[in-house]
Design a protein around this motif. Structure first.
Motif, short mmCIF file in Angstrom:
data_model
loop_
_atom_site.label_atom_id
_atom_site.label_comp_id
_atom_site.label_asym_id
_atom_site.label_seq_id
_atom_site.Cartn_x
_atom_site.Cartn_y
_atom_site.Cartn_z
N ALA A 82 0.84 -1.20 0.00
CA ALA A 82 0.00 0.00 0.00
C ALA A 82 0.88 1.25 0.00
CB ALA A 82 -0.94 -0.01 1.20
N ARG A 85 2.28 1.73 -3.42
CA ARG A 85 1.27 2.20 -4.38
C ARG A 85 0.96 3.67 -4.17
NH1 ARG A 85 -2.50 -3.01 -3.79
NH2 ARG A 85 -1.86 -4.17 -5.64
N ALA A 86 1.02 4.12 -2.92
CA ALA A 86 0.76 5.54 -2.66
C ALA A 86 1.79 6.41 -3.37
CB ALA A 86 0.79 5.79 -1.15
N MET A 90 -1.52 6.32 -10.62
CA MET A 90 -2.03 5.51 -11.73
C MET A 90 -3.23 6.20 -12.35
SD MET A 90 -1.74 2.17 -12.95
CE MET A 90 -2.67 1.28 -14.19
N LEU A 109 -9.36 11.97 -0.75
CA LEU A 109 -9.48 10.69 -0.01
C LEU A 109 -8.11 10.10 0.34
CD1 LEU A 109 -11.53 8.55 1.06
CD2 LEU A 109 -11.15 7.30 -1.06
N GLY A 110 -7.25 9.99 -0.66
CA GLY A 110 -5.92 9.41 -0.41
C GLY A 110 -5.09 10.25 0.56
N LYS A 113 -6.67 9.75 4.10
CA LYS A 113 -6.65 8.41 4.69
C LYS A 113 -5.26 7.77 4.67
CE LYS A 113 -11.02 8.39 5.56
NZ LYS A 113 -11.51 8.39 6.94
N VAL A 114 -4.45 8.11 3.67
CA VAL A 114 -3.15 7.46 3.55
C VAL A 114 -2.03 8.38 4.04
CG1 VAL A 114 -1.52 6.36 1.97
CG2 VAL A 114 -3.98 6.08 1.62
N LYS A 116 -2.51 11.01 5.86
CA LYS A 116 -2.92 11.55 7.16
C LYS A 116 -2.91 13.08 7.21
CE LYS A 116 -3.16 7.29 8.55
NZ LYS A 116 -4.46 6.63 8.45
N ARG A 158 -6.19 13.42 -8.84
CA ARG A 158 -6.27 12.48 -7.72
C ARG A 158 -4.93 11.76 -7.53
NH1 ARG A 158 -10.44 7.52 -8.12
NH2 ARG A 158 -9.10 7.01 -9.90
N MET A 162 -1.26 12.53 -4.26
CA MET A 162 -0.44 11.67 -3.40
C MET A 162 1.05 12.02 -3.50
SD MET A 162 -2.75 9.93 -2.01
CE MET A 162 -1.75 8.75 -1.11
N ARG B 119 -6.89 0.96 -4.46
CA ARG B 119 -5.59 0.39 -4.11
C ARG B 119 -4.46 1.22 -4.68
NH1 ARG B 119 -7.28 -4.85 -6.74
NH2 ARG B 119 -5.16 -5.64 -6.61
N SER B 120 -4.67 1.79 -5.86
CA SER B 120 -3.57 2.51 -6.50
C SER B 120 -3.27 3.84 -5.81
CB SER B 120 -3.84 2.71 -7.99
OG SER B 120 -4.78 3.74 -8.17
N ILE B 121 -4.18 4.36 -4.98
CA ILE B 121 -3.80 5.55 -4.20
C ILE B 121 -3.30 5.15 -2.81
CG2 ILE B 121 -5.20 7.26 -5.41
CD1 ILE B 121 -7.21 7.09 -3.07
N GLY B 122 -3.09 3.85 -2.61
CA GLY B 122 -2.43 3.41 -1.37
C GLY B 122 -3.38 2.98 -0.27
N GLN B 127 -9.62 -0.47 4.09
CA GLN B 127 -10.02 0.88 3.66
C GLN B 127 -10.72 0.83 2.30
OE1 GLN B 127 -6.13 2.77 3.88
NE2 GLN B 127 -6.85 4.10 5.53
#
Lengths: 251, 215
Positions: A82, A85-86, A90, A109-110, A113-114, A116, A158, A162, B119-122, B127
């Motif tokens: 994960a 991928r962040a 893509m 969202l990313g 949530k990812v 933070k 989007r 990231m 998944r591709s944004i992590g 989640q």
């Protein structure tokens, strides 16, 4: 052509193989991409170019070989995957914007949530990005209310939100009406000029000529040519590349 | 019809138990169904397999048999459940896989590209399911979930064979006490079931129409 030195490579793909049942879709594929490099992957359908692109962030598994990003091999699953991928943006052919969220929520969202980030910080950055791709005025709409070209530009925003090290584009304009292709390509050309490392699976030769440093031509799961855009389009070496070009040029 | 109005307290007692079994079972079995559905799409093979085996075994066993297993096997293992608790456990074990299958069909209706984009944004697996897939699956999942709840409403009647006083038990007692008015007694039972199931069905219809408009 001056291949980047091994240590400089952001992405290293080494002898990768992949089968779909009996079909050998990636055959001993090796590829290196330096930071800031823009690589266009081109080839007939079924050549494995999309599979290669999707394997780089492990949306497709590989049978053997290694894929290394910024010195780290892609983990097969779990939190490490994960995290990787962040760092890899893509962009899909069919946009794949989250249908239940607004444009702004898609982009935040990313980061929330990812990464933070706080909601306020994520929204501030999202609006900057949406502005950059020219759809800031659509921020409160849902994806279904946007045109395909607008949706794809949101999808790029989007991915950019990231702050990826590398951006993958899997046929980003193939599902678009002709009049919307350029608005997406313009955004991509801007990204390339800003130094983003990009791997772009596309048939858009205009983009390849304007923005790409290299063209990789794939056929039957193999990399057949790896050269500059002008070399490839003006003086293709292999019979398969010549045949492919004659088809898309007269297309 | 006097037999119904004359025995309203007994009907209401059975109705209360039926409603109680229905509510408690739904509250436990529905989250359990979400977990089983998530296990069935999980990247971990052992979770997928155990969820699939559980689903197939329980879905293909008659509910009465689940009750019998509990009534005869548990005492042999040294535990004995209170009748009502036993009924809730049996109904939950039996119903959760049906909830899971309804949810899974809803999950399958969400294009795979949505999960790939997540998944591709992590986003991790949990989640991805909670933030992207389930919120979209919910639209197509409500009508089949309501169907499961309606079936559960009627399945609570099996508990009456295992010493829990449901609507059907009320019917049985009244029928044997009023042999000449059996039809009225049973119609009364049916009416109380309908009081629960018709609003559920109407809700599902309303929801389906609402989604059809907003889509």
């Amino acid at each position: 052509m001056g291949q980047p030195a091994q240590t400089d490579s952001l992405l290293v793909i080494e002898r990768v193989n992949k089968h779909f049942g009996a079909l050998h879709v990636l055959k001993e594929v090796s590829l290196r991409v330096a930071p800031g490099e823009v690589v266009v992957v081109i080839g007939p359908s079924g050549s494995g170019k999309s599979t290669l692109c999707r394997a780089i962030n492990r949306l497709e598994t590989i049978d053997d070989g290694t894929i290394t990003i910024d010195g780290a091999e892609i983990p097969s699953e779990g939190a490490g995957l994960a995290t990787l991928r962040a760092d890899v943006g893509m962009v899909f052919q069919s946009f794949n914007l989250f249908a239940h969220l607004t444009v702004l929520e898609n982009v935040t969202l990313g980061p929330i949530k990812v990464r933070k980030l706080s909601k306020a910080a994520a929204e501030e950055r999202a609006l900057v990005l949406l502005n950059r791709v020219g759809v800031a005025n659509q921020a409160q709409k849902h994806p279904a209310q946007l045109s395909g070209g607008q949706q794809q530009r949101v999808a790029i925003a989007r991915a950019l939100a990231m702050e990826p090290k590398l951006m993958l584009f899997d046929e980003p304009t193939s599902a678009l009406d002709p009049e919307m292709i350029n608005e997406v390509l313009d955004v991509m050309i801007g990204l390339a000029k800003d130094g983003m490392t990009m791997i772009v699976v596309t048939h858009e030769m205009g983009f390849a000529r304007k923005a790409a440093h290299r063209v990789v031509f794939m056929a039957d799961g193999e990399i057949v040519e790896d050269t500059t855009p002008s070399e490839f389009f003006d003086r293709p070496n292999s019979p398969r590349a010549k045949e492919f070009l004659s088809k898309i040029l007269t297309g | 019809m006097g037999v119904i109005s004359g025995n309203l307290p007994l009907y209401l007692q059975g109705f209360g138990t039926t409603l109680f079994l229905l509510l408690i079972t739904t509250v436990i079995a529905l989250p359990l169904g979400v977990v089983i559905a998530a296990m069935r799409i999980s990247p971990i093979a052992s979770l997928r397999t155990s969820a699939a085996v559980y689903t197939e075994v329980l879905r293909n066993t008659p509910l009465t048999l689940v009750f019998f297993f509990e009534a005869f096997v548990l005492p042999k293992l040294g535990t004995r459940l209170d009748f009502e608790v036993g009924a809730i456990v049996a109904l939950t074990l039996y119903t959760a896989p049906f909830f899971a299958e309804a949810i899974r069909s809803g999950i399958n209706s969400v294009p795979v590209g949505q999960a790939e984009a997540a998944r591709s944004i992590g986003l991790g697996f949990t989640q991805t399911v909670m933030l992207v897939v389930l919120p979209q699956a919910i639209r197509s999942v409500i009508p089949p979930l309501v169907n499961v709840i309606i079936a559960l409403t009627k399945n609570t009647s099996v508990a009456s064979g295992f010493f829990v006083f449901t609507l059907v038990s009320a019917g049985q007692r009244l029928a044997s006490a009023n042999g000449d008015q059996v039809i009225a007694v049973l119609v009364g039972v049916a009416v109380f079931y309908v009081i629960i199931t018709i609003p559920l069905g109407r809700f599902a219809d309303w929801f389906e129409k609402r989604v059809a408009v907003t889509r």
